[in-house]
Design a protein around this motif. Sequence first.
Motif, PDB file in Angstrom:
ATOM      1  N   PRO B  57       0.832  -1.210   0.000  1.00  0.00           N
ATOM      2  CA  PRO B  57       0.000   0.000   0.000  1.00  0.00           C
ATOM      3  C   PRO B  57       0.867   1.260   0.000  1.00  0.00           C
ATOM      4  O   PRO B  57       1.833   1.348   0.747  1.00  0.00           O
ATOM      5  CB  PRO B  57      -0.791  -0.107   1.305  1.00  0.00           C
ATOM      6  N   GLU B  58       0.460   2.210  -0.833  1.00  0.00           N
ATOM      7  CA  GLU B  58       1.248   3.420  -1.037  1.00  0.00           C
ATOM      8  C   GLU B  58       1.532   4.175   0.259  1.00  0.00           C
ATOM      9  O   GLU B  58       2.639   4.644   0.505  1.00  0.00           O
ATOM     10  CB  GLU B  58       0.468   4.304  -2.019  1.00  0.00           C
ATOM     11  N   GLU B  59       0.485   4.266   1.110  1.00  0.00           N
ATOM     12  CA  GLU B  59       0.651   5.108   2.301  1.00  0.00           C
ATOM     13  C   GLU B  59       1.682   4.543   3.277  1.00  0.00           C
ATOM     14  O   GLU B  59       2.175   5.256   4.140  1.00  0.00           O
ATOM     15  CB  GLU B  59      -0.704   5.336   2.998  1.00  0.00           C
ATOM     16  N   SER B  60       2.045   3.282   3.132  1.00  0.00           N
ATOM     17  CA  SER B  60       3.038   2.727   4.047  1.00  0.00           C
ATOM     18  C   SER B  60       4.465   2.956   3.553  1.00  0.00           C
ATOM     19  O   SER B  60       5.413   2.526   4.188  1.00  0.00           O
ATOM     20  CB  SER B  60       2.794   1.226   4.242  1.00  0.00           C
ATOM     21  N   GLN B  61       4.607   3.659   2.422  1.00  0.00           N
ATOM     22  CA  GLN B  61       5.959   3.954   1.942  1.00  0.00           C
ATOM     23  C   GLN B  61       6.232   5.451   1.896  1.00  0.00           C
ATOM     24  O   GLN B  61       7.251   5.875   1.368  1.00  0.00           O
ATOM     25  CB  GLN B  61       6.163   3.339   0.544  1.00  0.00           C
ATOM     26  N   LYS B  62       5.318   6.231   2.469  1.00  0.00           N
ATOM     27  CA  LYS B  62       5.491   7.679   2.522  1.00  0.00           C
ATOM     28  C   LYS B  62       6.762   8.007   3.282  1.00  0.00           C
ATOM     29  O   LYS B  62       6.976   7.487   4.370  1.00  0.00           O
ATOM     30  CB  LYS B  62       4.320   8.311   3.266  1.00  0.00           C
ATOM     31  N   GLY B  63       7.573   8.888   2.736  1.00  0.00           N
ATOM     32  CA  GLY B  63       8.758   9.329   3.459  1.00  0.00           C
ATOM     33  C   GLY B  63       9.960   8.422   3.253  1.00  0.00           C
ATOM     34  O   GLY B  63      11.052   8.728   3.727  1.00  0.00           O
ATOM     35  N   LEU B  64       9.791   7.306   2.582  1.00  0.00           N
ATOM     36  CA  LEU B  64      10.938   6.441   2.308  1.00  0.00           C
ATOM     37  C   LEU B  64      11.636   6.916   1.029  1.00  0.00           C
ATOM     38  O   LEU B  64      11.036   7.540   0.176  1.00  0.00           O
ATOM     39  CB  LEU B  64      10.489   4.984   2.134  1.00  0.00           C
TER      40      LEU B  64
END
Lengths: 117, 328
Positions: B57-64
Amino acid sequence: MSVYEAIGGAAAVDAAVDIFYRKVLSDERISEFFDTVDMAEQHKKQKAFLTMVFGGPNAYTGKDMRSAHAGMNLTVVHFDAVAEALVSTLEDLEVPQGHINEIVGIALSVKDDVLNV
Amino acid sequence: MCEIYFRRSDDQVERVSLSQGETVLNGLLNRGVEVPYGCLTGVCQSCLLRSTDSEIPEESQKGLSASQKKMGYFLSCCCRPKQAMIVSLSNLFKKETSQVLEKEILTDQVARLRISKALCYRSGQFLTLWKSQDVARTYSIASHPSHDDFIEFHVRLYDNGVFSPWIFDGINVGDEIEIQGPMGECFYNANGKDQPMLLSGIGTGLAPLYGIARDALLSGHTGRILLLIGSRTKQGLYYEEELKALQRDYPQLEVKFSVSELDRDEAATKSHSRDIYSYAKVLMPDLAGAKVFLCGGESFVRKMRRQCFLNGANMDDIASDIFLCFPS
Ligand SMILES: Cc1cc2nc3c(=O)[nH]c(=O)nc-3n(C[C@H](O)[C@H](O)[C@H](O)COP(=O)(O)OP(=O)(O)OC[C@H]3O[C@@H](n4cnc5c(N)ncnc54)[C@H](O)[C@@H]3O)c2cc1C
Ligand code: HEM
Ligand code: FES
């Protein structure tokens, strides 16, 4: 040349987004729609909005606009408020009237979809 | 409902079912799988897991970073998958071992910890500190990388907390502690030396702000710097002497305090303002062209950020760290 290119492309969006978002947040008719907890996320959506009404590159269709705004019960009052914020932002940035008219034209072209009528 | 396959090793896989909307981290913890975590809000990256062959899911890679994303890393505390995922622990981040050099209890609520300089950083960034293999928390850096030969943190005590009481009562000078980082975008940028700066925080939100203020001053910042610190009670304030000394050395620095629960005598003397938001407005009404740093709890940061934006600060000029927020 599209109006997007004429007013400076992505740089014009960057210049406009803070001014526009500030106006929207200060307008009681519509601020509640945009006053979410995640300001950074909302800021991105404002950029998407501006890119679209400036006629810039975007992948949105009228159908997308319909679903993006579905369930918000938007009325003409809301639409006018956003349009006013848009125009006054462009005036602040001294965008020539001809371009402003063109941009308002793009906004009006999705009015029915945004209002889900 | 969806299934998570947790790969303990090549030939040992554990199956965990998530309930509707549950995070991968939560699901694994509830089933006794020990995944490290800290902030629970996608900031500290201590809950990083890896999945190479499932949809992430996209939101779990925010900021990476782009390369982290490509390699299948994701933040398990923000990951609410719609489909089954195969996940494993990550060993991406190198932990460094540091040593506790100094510990001082500044007030009954705040401790100062100084550890050896085991890595490079900018003042105002934060590090993840490890208490054990699976307990980590993030703390902001108050020291200066070239002027101090230690890394300094200010830790506020949460009585029922897991980590902060250990800083107060558990760890001692000479002990080793594992650290990781640095992370975060709250640090001084010497490009605008004459820009006005507003630094505002609550409680130990002072730690990164003190670091940033010193970094700015030591870098020759000439613009006005307003450091505005809030606290619920007067006892929550600390470092008043250090700040006074800094103010004496640098006239461009102005330090103000705001205490929301003053007793009647204090309120009468008007030496402190009660409402940090209106105080900020009085002290620096126009933020056009200003650089803003905000550090503290969630509601403070959100409210102050909105106010600063409406008072003229550009969105890109407002940097903030949210210290604590609890998923509702
Ligand atoms: C980027 C960042 C930087 C930070 N910098 C600093 C810093 O410089 N200084 C500093 O002191 N802290 C800082 N923090 C906060 C720090 O990481 C810890 O969260 C804090 O020290 C609390 O950890 P703890 O283990 O003691 O408490 P926890 O065990 O995590 O719990 C915290 C407190 O909240 C209560 N609590 C727990 N869950 C809930 C809930 N759902 N609802 C309500 N209350 C709850 C607990 O009982 C406890 O009192 C920072 C956090 C972040 C994300
Ligand atoms: C003038 C015509 C309008 C256009 C071209 C437009 C365009 C857009 C675009 C491109 C998005 C982003 C969609 C996405 O990627 O998720 C969006 C979202 C949104 N728009 Fe509009 N919009 C218009 C009018 C309005 C009006 C009048 C309102 C309400 C007052 C409004 C409120 C919103 C909200 C609340 C969102 C969703 C933000 C979120 O998901 O957090 N829009 N709009
Ligand atoms: S980023 Fe997930 S716990 Fe901090």
